[in-house]
Design an enzyme around this catalytic site. Structure first.
Site, PDB file in Angstrom:
ATOM      1  N   CYS A 136      -6.805   3.032   0.228  1.00  0.00           N
ATOM      2  CA  CYS A 136      -7.620   4.122   0.784  1.00  0.00           C
ATOM      3  C   CYS A 136      -7.557   5.330  -0.141  1.00  0.00           C
ATOM      4  O   CYS A 136      -6.475   5.810  -0.473  1.00  0.00           O
ATOM      5  CB  CYS A 136      -7.137   4.496   2.183  1.00  0.00           C
ATOM      6  SG  CYS A 136      -8.140   5.765   2.985  1.00  0.00           S
TER       7      CYS A 136
ATOM      8  N   TYR B 125      -0.174   0.155  11.293  1.00  0.00           N
ATOM      9  CA  TYR B 125      -1.256  -0.060  12.265  1.00  0.00           C
ATOM     10  C   TYR B 125      -1.758  -1.499  12.176  1.00  0.00           C
ATOM     11  O   TYR B 125      -1.877  -2.198  13.192  1.00  0.00           O
ATOM     12  CB  TYR B 125      -2.388   0.924  11.985  1.00  0.00           C
ATOM     13  CG  TYR B 125      -3.658   0.653  12.754  1.00  0.00           C
ATOM     14  CD1 TYR B 125      -3.800   1.080  14.073  1.00  0.00           C
ATOM     15  CD2 TYR B 125      -4.722  -0.027  12.158  1.00  0.00           C
ATOM     16  CE1 TYR B 125      -4.965   0.829  14.779  1.00  0.00           C
ATOM     17  CE2 TYR B 125      -5.888  -0.282  12.855  1.00  0.00           C
ATOM     18  CZ  TYR B 125      -6.008   0.149  14.161  1.00  0.00           C
ATOM     19  OH  TYR B 125      -7.158  -0.106  14.860  1.00  0.00           O
TER      20      TYR B 125
ATOM     21  N   VAL C 155      -9.770 -13.762  33.915  1.00  0.00           N
ATOM     22  CA  VAL C 155     -10.344 -13.305  32.642  1.00  0.00           C
ATOM     23  C   VAL C 155      -9.824 -11.916  32.299  1.00  0.00           C
ATOM     24  O   VAL C 155      -9.413 -11.642  31.164  1.00  0.00           O
ATOM     25  CB  VAL C 155     -11.883 -13.307  32.715  1.00  0.00           C
ATOM     26  CG1 VAL C 155     -12.482 -12.642  31.480  1.00  0.00           C
ATOM     27  CG2 VAL C 155     -12.403 -14.726  32.865  1.00  0.00           C
TER      28      VAL C 155
ATOM     29  N   HIS D 229     -15.747  -7.844  39.254  1.00  0.00           N
ATOM     30  CA  HIS D 229     -16.946  -7.730  40.082  1.00  0.00           C
ATOM     31  C   HIS D 229     -16.597  -7.084  41.419  1.00  0.00           C
ATOM     32  O   HIS D 229     -15.418  -6.978  41.794  1.00  0.00           O
ATOM     33  CB  HIS D 229     -17.515  -9.129  40.338  1.00  0.00           C
ATOM     34  CG  HIS D 229     -16.469 -10.070  40.880  1.00  0.00           C
ATOM     35  ND1 HIS D 229     -16.083 -10.089  42.209  1.00  0.00           N
ATOM     36  CD2 HIS D 229     -15.696 -10.993  40.255  1.00  0.00           C
ATOM     37  CE1 HIS D 229     -15.137 -10.986  42.387  1.00  0.00           C
ATOM     38  NE2 HIS D 229     -14.873 -11.558  41.210  1.00  0.00           N
TER      39      HIS D 229
ATOM     40  N   ASP E 103       6.520  -5.380   6.851  1.00  0.00           N
ATOM     41  CA  ASP E 103       5.792  -4.107   6.821  1.00  0.00           C
ATOM     42  C   ASP E 103       6.547  -3.099   5.960  1.00  0.00           C
ATOM     43  O   ASP E 103       7.515  -2.485   6.401  1.00  0.00           O
ATOM     44  CB  ASP E 103       5.619  -3.595   8.256  1.00  0.00           C
ATOM     45  CG  ASP E 103       4.901  -2.260   8.314  1.00  0.00           C
ATOM     46  OD1 ASP E 103       4.230  -1.905   7.327  1.00  0.00           O
ATOM     47  OD2 ASP E 103       4.996  -1.576   9.355  1.00  0.00           O
TER      48      ASP E 103
ATOM     49  N   ASN F 272     -14.068 -13.985  48.238  1.00  0.00           N
ATOM     50  CA  ASN F 272     -12.859 -13.155  48.306  1.00  0.00           C
ATOM     51  C   ASN F 272     -12.459 -12.924  49.755  1.00  0.00           C
ATOM     52  O   ASN F 272     -11.270 -12.989  50.102  1.00  0.00           O
ATOM     53  CB  ASN F 272     -13.080 -11.813  47.623  1.00  0.00           C
ATOM     54  CG  ASN F 272     -13.177 -11.894  46.113  1.00  0.00           C
ATOM     55  OD1 ASN F 272     -13.893 -11.119  45.485  1.00  0.00           O
ATOM     56  ND2 ASN F 272     -12.471 -12.838  45.502  1.00  0.00           N
TER      57      ASN F 272
ATOM     58  N   GLY G 163       0.808  -1.212   0.000  1.00  0.00           N
ATOM     59  CA  GLY G 163       0.000   0.000   0.000  1.00  0.00           C
ATOM     60  C   GLY G 163       0.839   1.259   0.000  1.00  0.00           C
ATOM     61  O   GLY G 163       2.010   1.257   0.398  1.00  0.00           O
TER      62      GLY G 163
ATOM     63  N   GLN H 203     -10.731 -12.032  37.835  1.00  0.00           N
ATOM     64  CA  GLN H 203      -9.301 -11.739  37.838  1.00  0.00           C
ATOM     65  C   GLN H 203      -8.561 -12.388  36.667  1.00  0.00           C
ATOM     66  O   GLN H 203      -7.868 -11.702  35.901  1.00  0.00           O
ATOM     67  CB  GLN H 203      -8.672 -12.191  39.153  1.00  0.00           C
ATOM     68  CG  GLN H 203      -7.175 -11.906  39.249  1.00  0.00           C
ATOM     69  CD  GLN H 203      -6.642 -12.047  40.667  1.00  0.00           C
ATOM     70  OE1 GLN H 203      -6.288 -11.073  41.314  1.00  0.00           O
ATOM     71  NE2 GLN H 203      -6.590 -13.274  41.150  1.00  0.00           N
TER      72      GLN H 203
ATOM     73  N   LEU I 164       3.391 -27.331  40.839  1.00  0.00           N
ATOM     74  CA  LEU I 164       3.359 -27.305  39.378  1.00  0.00           C
ATOM     75  C   LEU I 164       2.823 -25.979  38.859  1.00  0.00           C
ATOM     76  O   LEU I 164       3.330 -25.421  37.891  1.00  0.00           O
ATOM     77  CB  LEU I 164       2.484 -28.453  38.855  1.00  0.00           C
ATOM     78  CG  LEU I 164       3.102 -29.855  38.871  1.00  0.00           C
ATOM     79  CD1 LEU I 164       2.031 -30.905  38.610  1.00  0.00           C
ATOM     80  CD2 LEU I 164       4.205 -29.965  37.828  1.00  0.00           C
TER      81      LEU I 164
END
EC number: 2.7.1.105
Length: 531
Positions: A159, A54, A395, A258, A129, A264, A46, A393, A351
């Site tokens: 573009c 980007y 996630v 949450h 790139d 907790n 391009g 946490q 482990l």
């Protein structure tokens, strides 16, 4: 029978070092890297200021996050190393013979580094790139790929919207190393002339004639339209899918956990407990924060666990529940404290500390499993505008790692405290992060990465419960590649034949012979308990 203690000790050390090297190789090659049956070279195409860098950086971040080792090779970096000072657009004129030689030499040096990455450094995908606007340059790259049995996938960014081009120049190019201490007007003028230099020789991909047999995607006007041609394999289809989901419109993503839960407070992991008193206070504080922000068209997502739903209920807005946003499954360790896990399952506890990202709870998940599970969430976040994700946490660590480009070593230890909001604003080549604490006290659920002060020779050898099948050999370079049907390599397996010849082999080994040889390798010890 008598034996030599020193020899026995040396054998034990060698055995440990062999297993340790296997673990290092496992760490580098996740499940996703096996989606590529031969290294792939992604080639950007391009004119300048079309968003190639980007896309390159964003795509690389995504592929690394899902576990495919990927690296960007930006030709501008090589050019700036070869030419220390940039003077004007004249360097990019097609009739500037001296500059053209320098630019070609830079491309050859970059391709040499690409080869090293894909053949010697366990890389699976390299992103080249550069503008690559002429067929001559693209043929050079194709010949390079053929010589090394790499697959090639072109990504062309087209573009013709002058507003988008001008915005890109002002946002990115003004701060480019090419323009130190220059005002905006001069930068804009010089860069527009640079674009005109490229237009003279620009030859777009031609899907109807010259380039009909190449694999590529054309991204037109920042995702308004797409043209896809001859996708070869699964990883290329994932690349296409990802590129068709991203956008550049301004938006903000809010991530938080949450409110503090009853578990907790007790130090227990997992489960489905409700909010504590302070957790409910956080939910009210979160509502006030969102009202003050006056966020347009905000979407709210939660998991299907009680503590995130109770947090969202207090906001007084509609929200969506996602099962895949549920906390990591701790299997037999659900609803236990870390002290209880260490007491009842000491081997499992050790482990997990040894390799937290790959470790899978018995009957549960690993962080690597969680990343796979959350991929649809990332895709949907890339499509959306303003979103608040109320999750957990582990996630939240996975989501943050994607946006902040964090690797597997850092991901499981990212700090995601309770009652804290992470405000993520996508910018040109990354993501701006703001941390907002809502001044509601909560317990600290973070565990720092353990430090192992034992010498390597004294560290106990344990078999990991990996999230993928361990390699039979730590030598990933010489592992034979099985090419998928319908996408044979441009030059089949020549590097492997050369290696066999160097070692005195009479002829290349067949797949059956390779398989029989693998069966003669010593089998790894069984896991401590079934996955």
């Amino acid at each position: 029978m008598s034996g030599n203690p020193a020899s026995s000790s040396e054998q034990n050390n060698n055995s440990y070092e062999t297993k340790a090297s296997l673990r290092i190789s496992e760490k580098k090659c996740s499940w996703a890297s096996y989606m590529t049956n031969s290294p792939t070279l992604i080639v950007m195409i391009g004119l300048p200021a079309r968003g190639k860098t980007y896309v390159s950086k964003k795509l690389t971040r995504y592929l690394n996050w899902i576990g495919v080792p990927t690296k960007v090779f930006n030709l501008g970096v090589y050019r700036r190393q070869a030419v220390k000072s940039y003077k004007s657009y004249d360097f990019f004129r097609h009739d500037n013979e001296e500059a053209m030689k320098i630019r070609k030499q830079c491309a050859l040096v970059a391709l040499k580094d690409v080869k090293a990455y894909l053949t010697e450094e366990s890389g699976q995908i390299a992103v080249f790139d550069a503008t690559n606007t002429t067929r001559e340059r693209r043929d050079l790259i194709l010949n390079f790929a053929e010589e090394n049995s790499f697959k090639v996938f072109f990504v062309e960014s087209v573009c013709d919207d002058p507003d988008v081009i001008a915005a890109n120049i002002l946002e990115v190019k003004v701060s480019s190393p090419d323009y130190p201490e220059r005002n905006r007007e001069n930068v804009m003028d010089d860069f527009l002339k640079r674009i005109e230099c490229y237009k003279v020789t620009y030859q777009p991909l031609d899907p109807d004639s010259h380039d009909k047999d190449l694999s590529f995607i054309k991204v037109i006007n920042v995702g308004q339209r797409f043209l896809v041609n001859k996708v070869q394999d699964y990883i290329q289809s994932k690349i296409v899918y990802y590129l068709m989901n991203i956008h550049v419109h301004p938006r903000t993503i809010y991530l938080c956990r949450h409110g503090e839960s009853e578990f907790n407070l007790l130090g227990k992991i997992g489960g489905d407990s409700g909010l504590s008193v302070r957790g409910k206070q956080f939910a009210q504080a979160l509502r006030k924060f969102l009202e003050e922000q006056e966020i347009a068209d905000l979407k709210v997502w939660t998991s299907q666990l009680k503590r995130t739903i109770q947090t969202a209920e207090s906001l007084g807005v509609t929200y969506e529940q996602w099962k895949i946003l549920n906390e990591i499954d701790a299997g037999v360790c659900e609803e236990m404290t870390y002290a209880e896990i260490q007491e009842q399952y000491p081997d499992e506890f050790a482990l997990r500390d040894e390799e937290k990202y790959l470790y899978r709870y018995p009957g549960g998940e690993s962080y690597q499993d969680l990343v796979q599970r959350l991929e649809p969430v990332i895709m949907e976040l890339e499509r959306q505008g303003n979103v608040l994700v109320i999750s957990h946490q582990a996630v939240m660590r996975c989501l943050l790692a994607y946006f902040l480009d964090k690797g597997a070593d850092e991901l499981p230890y990212l700090r995601c405290p309770l009652h804290t909001i992470f405000k993520l604003t996508p910018v040109a080549y990354g993501c701006k992060v703001e941390t907002i604490k809502l001044n509601v006290e909560a317990v600290n659920t973070h565990r720092d990465k353990p430090t192992n002060n034992f010498p390597k020779s004294q560290t106990p050898v344990r078999m990991r419960r990996n999230s993928f099948t361990p390699l039979s050999s730590s030598n990933t370079i010489r592992r034979p590649r099985n090419y998928s049907v319908g996408s044979r390599p441009l030059q089949p397996l020549s590097p492997l034949r050369a290696l066999d010849t160097q070692e005195g082999a009479d002829q290349p080994k067949t797949q059956a012979e390779t398989s029989r040889a693998a069966h003669r390798l010593p089998s790894p010890a069984p896991p401590t308990s079934p996955s």
